[in-house]
Design a protein around this motif. Structure first.
Motif, PDB file in Angstrom:
ATOM      1  N   LEU A 123      49.418  41.384  34.637  1.00 45.32           N
ATOM      2  CA  LEU A 123      49.733  42.567  33.819  1.00 45.32           C
ATOM      3  C   LEU A 123      50.945  42.295  32.942  1.00 45.32           C
ATOM      4  O   LEU A 123      50.929  42.557  31.733  1.00 45.32           O
ATOM      5  N   LEU A 124      52.001  41.744  33.544  1.00 45.53           N
ATOM      6  CA  LEU A 124      53.230  41.495  32.789  1.00 45.53           C
ATOM      7  C   LEU A 124      53.011  40.462  31.698  1.00 45.53           C
ATOM      8  O   LEU A 124      53.566  40.568  30.597  1.00 45.53           O
ATOM      9  N   ILE A 137      48.950  53.565  33.628  1.00 44.49           N
ATOM     10  CA  ILE A 137      48.021  52.451  33.413  1.00 44.49           C
ATOM     11  C   ILE A 137      47.189  52.690  32.157  1.00 44.49           C
ATOM     12  O   ILE A 137      46.951  51.779  31.353  1.00 44.49           O
ATOM     13  N   GLY A 138      46.754  53.937  31.981  1.00 46.87           N
ATOM     14  CA  GLY A 138      45.929  54.262  30.814  1.00 46.87           C
ATOM     15  C   GLY A 138      46.647  54.048  29.503  1.00 46.87           C
ATOM     16  O   GLY A 138      46.003  53.773  28.480  1.00 46.87           O
ATOM     17  N   ARG A 139      47.969  54.164  29.481  1.00 43.34           N
ATOM     18  CA  ARG A 139      48.735  54.016  28.251  1.00 43.34           C
ATOM     19  C   ARG A 139      49.175  52.579  27.981  1.00 43.34           C
ATOM     20  O   ARG A 139      49.743  52.293  26.943  1.00 43.34           O
ATOM     21  N   LYS A 192      42.635  46.428  32.150  1.00 49.01           N
ATOM     22  CA  LYS A 192      43.081  47.783  32.449  1.00 49.01           C
ATOM     23  C   LYS A 192      42.221  48.413  33.538  1.00 49.01           C
ATOM     24  O   LYS A 192      42.723  49.031  34.470  1.00 49.01           O
ATOM     25  N   ASN A 193      40.915  48.218  33.440  1.00 45.99           N
ATOM     26  CA  ASN A 193      40.014  48.780  34.451  1.00 45.99           C
ATOM     27  C   ASN A 193      40.196  48.103  35.806  1.00 45.99           C
ATOM     28  O   ASN A 193      40.262  48.762  36.842  1.00 45.99           O
ATOM     29  N   ASP A 194      40.258  46.764  35.777  1.00 43.06           N
ATOM     30  CA  ASP A 194      40.424  46.031  37.039  1.00 43.06           C
ATOM     31  C   ASP A 194      41.755  46.372  37.695  1.00 43.06           C
ATOM     32  O   ASP A 194      41.825  46.642  38.903  1.00 43.06           O
ATOM     33  N   LEU A 198      45.185  51.877  42.119  1.00 46.09           N
ATOM     34  CA  LEU A 198      44.855  53.184  42.684  1.00 46.09           C
ATOM     35  C   LEU A 198      44.352  53.053  44.120  1.00 46.09           C
ATOM     36  O   LEU A 198      44.577  53.944  44.945  1.00 46.09           O
ATOM     37  N   GLN A 199      43.669  51.947  44.407  1.00 48.30           N
ATOM     38  CA  GLN A 199      43.263  51.702  45.791  1.00 48.30           C
ATOM     39  C   GLN A 199      44.474  51.372  46.656  1.00 48.30           C
ATOM     40  O   GLN A 199      44.596  51.864  47.780  1.00 48.30           O
TER      41      GLN A 199
END
Length: 718
Positions: free
Chosen positions: A621-622, A661-663, A671-673, A679-680
């Motif tokens: 992500l980073l 996350i959405g932003r 983003k989906n993964d 969230l899990q």
């Protein structure tokens, strides 16, 4: 025969198959069920195959090797070949004959056998092969010397098991205040290690025994086997009293020695009755505890309670290092130093800390260190000396007492010891100091009950015996006092994203028995803890576990407080209970009690549900954020940390996490993964705690800050 002659007789028996003629040695060999006419060599089975009521489905062996600077004691399922044995024995015979030509002492012979025969077995008449040839030869000579020294034919308990314990070691090491903290710590630790070796050598010499009678030494405690004569018992009492008088005169009540002993016979040491063996060690433990409750004589107590001014006493002044105010002080560079601290400061430099040869004499030289019972320790050769202590590689021609010593330390470009601030500055990310403390779980139980038969009436061929317990002690000492240096010189584990070369940015302050205290760059300590865990697990055939605590500190934090707080973390790692109310242990407490995790929850190469995997996900992500946005990654990490840290008290943080996350400026796939995983993780345990720890580690790895910009770890984390 004397000790040296018996050791030579054993060597001739091993190499030339010369039958043993000495009646005491023959009796000792019979105790150990060894054929006195011809030895039978065999691959050395791991002593851990049978520890803790378990025999593995596969039988593991030690590699056929000599003790060297590499990691010794690794296990294999493959036996040595006939060719390998022939070559090994040929070299052993050549080395023995070469040593014999120099008219060796008992010390040289014992050192030679230890270096050569620690990883090969002599098969007993009941087909036992999990005790090394070295331990068997050593035990035989010790028993024979006692039987020859001893006694009348009516003596029913010819042996005496002795326990010696020096109390106050860790408090003395950690309780200092000096600008050269690490050098001072290591000098004190080395000083006390050498002090114990001097005490034991002096004790055995006065009793006319060799190091063959020393069963175990480590962590300030030692076990010896001597004879049961009244004169020996009286000498042990006098030795304890005069040593404690020296401790009082030089250390006040900081250090204290307790000596306890119990009589025993061959059935206690080698019999089939487990309860007799258990009672032997239970009784000596009780006797040692009792001695510690009666430390001083009436006169010593009176002297301790009547403060007497020393010659150089100055009211209100105290030693700048140890804070003692009841002894002579010398002023140097506007600092007041007591006699011991002054000697240690002169001793504590890089050259001296790296030394491996020490002379013990009755002569006081400049910069020599005082030792118990009027001995002095020096690095320079005195005109006359009583004996030599040395570590490192074995030197067959050197008549000295060899000992293992965890002495690794990181050096500067100028080849000096790296101090606390320098180690902290070498950290990746936040410039903090890491402190690692760890020890083996349930080790006392393993020594007493580890080889207990499953049924009371069952005969266990691998029952607890004198030489089997000595073998177990030797294996653990080898790991924590020698192999530990190899582990720091050859790092394996690192935090994800950390790249280093060379040895660890760390220093061993104390490593003995099963207890470790190491200081270094904070990120190095996490990897080192995993190195120790993995190597110990494979080394002991998964029969022993270890628990650890790692503290995170400003380099200027008081050393005693670092030791205490990290010790609390280690204790917490051992105190976690499962759903059945049973202590699980085998864990690591990282920075604060909340982050106490099982080892496989942290960094495991093959697993995906752990802190390492979560760090990798967050690092992805980073990385994409860095490439696609000018946003502050650290700010993002703090947001995520807030959500995970507070979700138990406020479920709205789940929605906040989804919104954040959405932003993010990420690819839809990532983003989906990522969103699904986070969230899990935030809703399930232990994923929630693992993710929080992963974020904390990433924050520390990505923050280049001064010591004041983040709070210290005071058992509370970030």
């Amino acid at each position: 025969m004397n000790t040296t002659e018996r050791l030579i007789a054993c060597g001739n028996w091993l190499t030339n198959h010369t039958p043993i003629s000495d009646p005491y040695l023959k009796k000792a060999l019979a105790y150990l069920k060894l054929d006195t006419t011809k030895p039978t060599w065999a691959p050395l089975e791991s002593i851990f195959n049978y520890l803790n009521q378990s025999q593995t489905t596969s039988t593991y062996y030690n590699h056929l090797e000599r003790i060297s600077s590499k990691f010794n004691g690794s296990l294999t399922e493959t036996k040595y070949t006939a060719t390998e044995l022939s070559s090994f024995l040929s070299d052993f015979e050549h080395g023995f004959k070469k040593l014999l030509a120099t008219k060796p002492t008992s010390r040289q012979l014992l050192n030679f056998y230890e270096s050569e025969l620690s990883f090969i077995a002599l098969e007993t008449t009941d087909n036992i092969t999990d005790i090394s040839a070295y331990q068997l030869i050593k035990t035989c000579v010790a028993l024979a010397d006692i039987l020859a020294t001893n006694l009348s034919a009516t003596e029913t308990k010819p042996f005496r098991l002795v326990a010696l314990d020096v109390s106050g070691i860790q408090a003395y090491i950690y309780g200092i205040n000096t600008s050269k903290a690490l050098v001072g710590l290591r000098a004190r630790s080395l000083y006390l290690d050498l002090m114990v070796e001097v005490l034991l050598t002096d004790l055995l010499t006065n009793l006319a025994y060799s190091r063959a009678n020393l069963l175990y030494v480590g962590g300030g405690r030692a076990y010896l086997l001597v004879d049961n004569r009244q004169a020996t018992q009286e000498f042990l009492k006098k030795f304890e009293a005069r040593t404690n008088q020296w401790f009082v005169e030089n250390f006040n009540i900081q250090l204290y020695i307790a000596i306890a002993s119990v009589a025993c016979d061959n059935d206690d040491l080698h019999g089939n009755n487990y309860e007799r063996y258990r009672s032997l060690f239970t009784n000596i433990t009780k006797a040692l505890s009792k001695r510690k409750l009666h430390r001083y004589s009436a006169k010593q107590l009176a002297d301790l309670n009547q403060f007497k001014h020393s010659v150089n006493y100055q009211e209100g002044r105290e030693c700048s290092v140890c804070r003692r105010s009841d002894t002579n002080l010398t002023t140097i560079d506007e600092r007041d130093l007591c006699t011991i601290c002054l000697a240690l400061e002169r001793f504590g430099n890089t050259k001296n800390l790296a030394a491996n040869l020490f002379y013990v004499s009755k002569t006081k030289l400049p910069n020599s260190l005082p030792m118990p019972n009027n001995y002095y320790l020096s690095l320079k050769v005195p005109t006359e000396f009583s004996f030599i202590l040395y570590t490192g590689d074995y030197q067959p021609t050197l008549d000295g007492v060899h000992f293992f010593n965890g002495n690794y330390f990181a050096k500067t470009a100028a080849n000096e010891v790296k101090e606390l601030t320098e180690l902290a500055q070498s950290s990746q990310g936040i410039k903090r100091l890491g402190v690692l403390r760890c020890d083996i779980d349930n080790l006392g139980t393993a020594f007493v009950q580890g080889f207990k038969p499953k049924l009371a009436a069952q005969l266990n061929p691998h029952r607890p015996t004198l030489e089997r317990i000595a073998m177990l002690s030797f294996e653990l000492s080898l790991f924590f006092k020698k192999n530990i240096n190899y582990l720091l010189n050859h790092p394996k584990h690192y935090l994800p994203g950390v790249s280093r070369t060379g040895g660890r940015e760390a220093m061993i302050i104390y490593s003995g028995g099963d207890d470790v205290f190491i200081v270094g760059a904070w990120d190095e300590m996490v990897g080192l803890a995993l190195d120790i865990k993995d190597h110990l697990s494979s080394y002991t055939n998964h029969r022993l576990n270890i628990s650890a605590g790692i503290g995170l500190f400003n380099a200027h934090y008081p050393l005693a407080a670092m030791a205490e707080l990290t010790g609390d973390l280690e204790d917490y790692a051992k105190s976690v209970v499962n759903q059945n109310g049973v202590q699980t242990k085998n864990r690591l407490a990282l920075f604060e009690p909340k982050f106490t995790v099982a080892w496989d929850e942290l960094l495991t190469a093959t697993a995906t549900n752990n802190v390492q995997a979560k760090m990798a996900t967050l690092q992805a992500l980073l990385a994409e954020q860095t490439n696609t946005s000018s946003g502050d990654n650290t700010s993002l990490l703090y947001k995520l940390l807030t959500y995970f840290r507070n979700v138990k008290n406020d479920k709205i943080n789940i929605a906040r996490l989804a919104y954040t996350i959405g932003r993010l400026n990420l690819s839809e796939k990532l983003k989906n993964d990522l969103g699904l995983k986070l969230l899990q993780w935030i809703e399930t345990s232990p994923n929630q705690l693992q993710t929080e720890l992963a974020i904390v580690l990433l924050v520390y790895l990505n923050r280049e800050v001064t010591s004041s910009q983040l709070p210290l770890t005071k058992v509370r984390g970030l």
